[in-house]
Structures are given as C-alpha cells and as structure tokens.
Design a protein around this motif. Structure first.
Motif, PDB file in Angstrom:
ATOM      1  N   ALA A  40       0.847  -1.198   0.000  1.00 31.66           N
ATOM      2  CA  ALA A  40       0.000   0.000   0.000  1.00 31.66           C
ATOM      3  C   ALA A  40       0.881   1.246   0.000  1.00 31.66           C
ATOM      4  N   PRO A  41       0.355   2.373  -0.474  1.00 25.98           N
ATOM      5  CA  PRO A  41       1.155   3.613  -0.488  1.00 25.98           C
ATOM      6  C   PRO A  41       1.408   4.146   0.916  1.00 25.98           C
ATOM      7  N   ILE A  42       2.489   4.886   1.061  1.00 29.77           N
ATOM      8  CA  ILE A  42       2.829   5.511   2.334  1.00 29.77           C
ATOM      9  C   ILE A  42       2.034   6.805   2.483  1.00 29.77           C
ATOM     10  N   ASN A 174       1.381   2.808  13.859  1.00 28.83           N
ATOM     11  CA  ASN A 174       0.441   1.879  13.236  1.00 28.83           C
ATOM     12  C   ASN A 174       0.847   1.533  11.808  1.00 28.83           C
ATOM     13  N   GLU A 175       1.349   2.529  11.089  1.00 26.99           N
ATOM     14  CA  GLU A 175       1.793   2.312   9.715  1.00 26.99           C
ATOM     15  C   GLU A 175       2.981   1.342   9.687  1.00 26.99           C
ATOM     16  N   PHE A 176       3.903   1.545  10.575  1.00 22.74           N
ATOM     17  CA  PHE A 176       5.098   0.698  10.687  1.00 22.74           C
ATOM     18  C   PHE A 176       4.684  -0.752  10.920  1.00 22.74           C
ATOM     19  N   ILE A 189      11.692   3.091  -1.210  1.00 22.69           N
ATOM     20  CA  ILE A 189      12.017   3.855  -2.408  1.00 22.69           C
ATOM     21  C   ILE A 189      11.168   3.328  -3.553  1.00 22.69           C
ATOM     22  N   GLU A 190      10.278   4.170  -4.065  1.00 23.73           N
ATOM     23  CA  GLU A 190       9.390   3.777  -5.152  1.00 23.73           C
ATOM     24  C   GLU A 190       8.653   2.474  -4.847  1.00 23.73           C
TER      25      GLU A 190
END
Length: 213
Positions: A40-42, A174-176, A189-190
């Motif tokens: 998923a996107p950051i 939470n994202e981590f 990266i990308e």
C-alpha cells in the motif's frame, strides 16, 4: 595422466559443492528478506520531516529512531553524501518517519518536539543534537529547552501540547506495524522496501536506477 581421486576425496568435493550451494541459497534468502514490495502507499502528513525539495523527482522514506545505532550511522556517514549529490541538487527528497513504540514520556516528547519544531521552526540544530547525543532527551536541560520552545511560540506550543503530534506518533507506529516492518532503519524507495543500514554506494545505485527510468 592425472591421479584418480580416492572415495574420501570425492566425498570431500561433494560436501564442498553442497556447502557452496547452501551458502548461495542463504545469501539469496537474506537479500529477499531485506527487500520487498510495499502493498500500500505511504501516507503523507504535514508533520513529516523532509530534507529536500517537494518537487524532487524521487522520494526516499526513512523509518528511523534517533536511539537506533544504525540510524545514527546513516545520518553521519550516508546522509552527507546523499545531501551533496542528490538532495541539494533537487533530485531526491528524504522524508523521515520517526518511529516510537514506547510510551516513555521523554521519548514521546522528543518526537513531538522534533516534528513540531520542524514544522514551525528551524530543525537543523535539533536534528544534529539528537544524532550526536540521543540520550540528551533524558536531561533537565533538554526538558527546559522544550519548555522554552513552548513558551516562545504559540504554534509550537499548540503542536506539542495538543493532539496533533500525538496522533502523528500513533499514525507512524500503526503504519510501521501494518507494513510488517520490524526494525529501524527501514527505507522505502518507489514502493520497494529496504531493511537495515545500507552504504552510500548502494543508495546511489538504487537512486540512479530510478532517476534514469
């Protein structure tokens, strides 16, 4: 005519070949474990700490902690080269995501102060301080400095004392965890995840590859 190998020597050769194959498999597994594709996107947040231009061609997202030895090694040995060759030239921007899983008051206040000072003030000196001496956050002098920031600027005060900075810390935490990251530093990266410390030449190879696409 050459001497024929005895059975025991053939066994030794066979064992050596097997060991070489196993070492190769293990090395491949390590590479695979260190890199993966993000599902998923950051997320982007106004409290992200960014070095470089928003219009840079390539973004590097770095999940870091100032209390991580390899993160500090990245800042002292790799970042200066990145800054000189890619960031200052407008090609790359580095976006820091400070990860804090503990509920220690000093550690939480450290991240709050960092992201709020970055947004409303000059972050460079505070960044240098945290890189060179991360344990300073446990000192009375650091606490007094944070209070000075709060007393001197109402925007900084609102950011540190309000919910915005704490919400940000929880978002990054939470994202981590959602992405399955397990340690710092972790770089994205990308959409490709790179786990652990990387020397500048490895960064350069990855960056040049993407810039030339």
């Amino acid at each position: 005519m050459g001497r024929k190998l005895r059975p025991i020597e053939w066994i030794a050769v066979a064992i050596s070949i097997v060991l070489i194959v196993l070492i190769g498999i293990k090395a491949w597994q390590l590479v695979q474990n260190r890199t993966s594709k993000l599902a998923a996107p950051i997320s982007s947040n106004p409290l992200d700490i960014t070095f470089g231009s928003d219009s840079a061609q390539l973004a590097i997202y770095a999940y870091i902690s100032y209390h991580c030895g390899y993160c500090r090694l990245f800042f002292t040995e790799v970042y200066p080269e990145l800054e000189r060759e890619f960031i200052s030239t407008g090609k790359v921007r580095l976006v820091l995501k400070i990860v804090e899983h503990s509920n220690n008051t000093d550690r939480i206040n450290e991240v709050k102060t960092a992201v709020c000072i970055n947004r409303y003030g000059y972050y460079g000196k505070l960044h240098e301080l945290l890189v060179t001496n991360s344990s300073v956050i446990y000192s009375d002098e650091f606490r007094e400095m944070v209070n000075h920031f709060i007393d001197s600027d109402p925007l900084v005060a609102e950011c540190i004392l309000g919910n915005e900075s704490m919400d940000y810390i929880l978002q990054i935490r939470n994202e981590f965890d959602k992405f399955g990251f397990t340690g710092t530093p972790t770089f994205v990266i990308e959409g490709r995840v790179f786990r652990g410390f990387m020397p500048f030449e490895q960064f350069k190879s990855i960056i040049v590859k993407h810039l030339n696409q």
